[in-house]
Design a protein around this motif. Structure first.
Motif, PDB file in Angstrom:
ATOM      1  N   ARG A   1       3.705  -9.400   9.465  1.00 32.71           N
ATOM      2  CA  ARG A   1       2.049  -9.206   9.237  1.00 32.71           C
ATOM      3  C   ARG A   1       1.422 -10.646   9.191  1.00 32.71           C
ATOM      4  O   ARG A   1       1.860 -11.567   8.634  1.00 32.71           O
ATOM      5  N   VAL A   2       0.089 -10.802   9.685  1.00 29.55           N
ATOM      6  CA  VAL A   2      -0.494 -12.080   9.790  1.00 29.55           C
ATOM      7  C   VAL A   2      -1.637 -12.175   8.988  1.00 29.55           C
ATOM      8  O   VAL A   2      -2.470 -12.906   8.697  1.00 29.55           O
ATOM      9  N   GLU A   3      -2.034 -10.770   8.535  1.00 33.88           N
ATOM     10  CA  GLU A   3      -3.300 -10.576   7.548  1.00 33.88           C
ATOM     11  C   GLU A   3      -2.767 -10.129   6.287  1.00 33.88           C
ATOM     12  O   GLU A   3      -2.073  -9.212   6.445  1.00 33.88           O
ATOM     13  N   PRO A   4      -3.149 -10.457   5.258  1.00 32.27           N
ATOM     14  CA  PRO A   4      -2.999  -9.773   4.059  1.00 32.27           C
ATOM     15  C   PRO A   4      -3.437  -8.177   4.008  1.00 32.27           C
ATOM     16  O   PRO A   4      -4.533  -8.151   4.432  1.00 32.27           O
ATOM     17  N   PHE A   5      -2.936  -7.691   2.929  1.00 32.87           N
ATOM     18  CA  PHE A   5      -3.622  -6.132   2.659  1.00 32.87           C
ATOM     19  C   PHE A   5      -4.813  -6.449   1.809  1.00 32.87           C
ATOM     20  O   PHE A   5      -4.984  -7.421   0.833  1.00 32.87           O
ATOM     21  N   ARG A   6      -5.811  -5.731   2.091  1.00 30.79           N
ATOM     22  CA  ARG A   6      -7.242  -5.996   1.370  1.00 30.79           C
ATOM     23  C   ARG A   6      -6.816  -5.402  -0.044  1.00 30.79           C
ATOM     24  O   ARG A   6      -7.424  -6.201  -0.790  1.00 30.79           O
ATOM     25  N   ASP A   7      -6.097  -4.570  -0.506  1.00 33.54           N
ATOM     26  CA  ASP A   7      -5.978  -3.919  -1.734  1.00 33.54           C
ATOM     27  C   ASP A   7      -4.772  -2.978  -1.990  1.00 33.54           C
ATOM     28  O   ASP A   7      -4.027  -2.906  -0.657  1.00 33.54           O
TER      29      ASP A   7
ATOM     30  N   HIS B   1      -4.939  -0.131   0.491  1.00 40.75           N
ATOM     31  CA  HIS B   1      -4.682  -0.437   1.740  1.00 40.75           C
ATOM     32  C   HIS B   1      -3.260  -0.612   2.084  1.00 40.75           C
ATOM     33  O   HIS B   1      -2.880  -0.030   3.215  1.00 40.75           O
ATOM     34  N   GLU B   2      -2.459  -1.455   1.347  1.00 44.05           N
ATOM     35  CA  GLU B   2      -1.031  -1.535   1.301  1.00 44.05           C
ATOM     36  C   GLU B   2      -0.377  -0.308   1.590  1.00 44.05           C
ATOM     37  O   GLU B   2       0.567  -0.067   2.371  1.00 44.05           O
ATOM     38  N   LYS B   3      -0.554   0.684   0.693  1.00 45.49           N
ATOM     39  CA  LYS B   3      -0.070   2.093   0.699  1.00 45.49           C
ATOM     40  C   LYS B   3      -0.123   2.822   1.851  1.00 45.49           C
ATOM     41  O   LYS B   3       0.682   3.338   2.487  1.00 45.49           O
ATOM     42  N   ALA B   4      -1.479   2.935   2.258  1.00 43.99           N
ATOM     43  CA  ALA B   4      -1.865   3.684   3.421  1.00 43.99           C
ATOM     44  C   ALA B   4      -1.260   3.130   4.439  1.00 43.99           C
ATOM     45  O   ALA B   4      -0.646   3.774   5.432  1.00 43.99           O
TER      46      ALA B   4
END
Length: 162
Positions: A48-54, A57-60
């Protein structure tokens, strides 16, 4: 390559590997293929090149990516070519008291399995799970309804030895 440090990746892996593996096992229906799919999902996290928002979002993202990876593997030519092979008869569930329910859940059609898992095991509302799966909430609720009905029938049949 990716945006996460090794420590961050290890932390994410330890937090979410159980959930991702259970989804893969539910869809692939055998341990080796589920392990491969789970590994691929976490490789994709590393890329991934973008971090998870929260955390949500990571779980989804992990749930949808696991589902898509399993679908891709199930469509792959190699899997189709070896479709005649027997799959493992018994799957091990991490919580033994859930073994009978888990086995019954695995025998349901894919949409019903996934709906029940996301709603009851992961705690998503019908709105959230429907959005994740790209379907209407009413459709998701019908999958839940049918899944519960079929699961009840299977468990009752086992209870009465039918």
């Amino acid at each position: 390559m990716g945006i996460y440090t090794q420590e961050e990746l290890a932390d994410l892996y330890h937090r979410r590997v159980g959930m991702v593996y259970q989804i893969c096992l539910m869809l692939m229906k055998n341990v080796p293929d589920a392990e491969d799919a789970c590994q691929t999902v976490f490789r994709k996290v590393m890329e991934r090149v973008e971090p998870f928002r929260d955390p949500e979002h990571e779980k989804a993202w992990l749930i949808v990516t696991a589902q898509n990876e399993c679908k891709n593997q199930l469509k792959h030519w190699w899997r189709t070519a070896r479709a005649g092979e027997t799959e493992l008869e018994r799957l091990t569930w991490e919580q033994p008291e859930d073994g009978e329910v888990w086995e019954a859940l695995l025998s349901l059609p894919e949409k019903e399995r996934l709906a029940l898992y996301l709603h009851y095991y992961q705690g998503y509302s019908t709105q959230e799970a429907a959005a994740m799966l790209g379907t209407k909430p009413a459709t998701f609720r019908s999958w839940l309804f049918r899944g519960r009905k079929n699961l009840k029938t299977i468990l009752e049949a086992k209870e009465y030895g039918i």
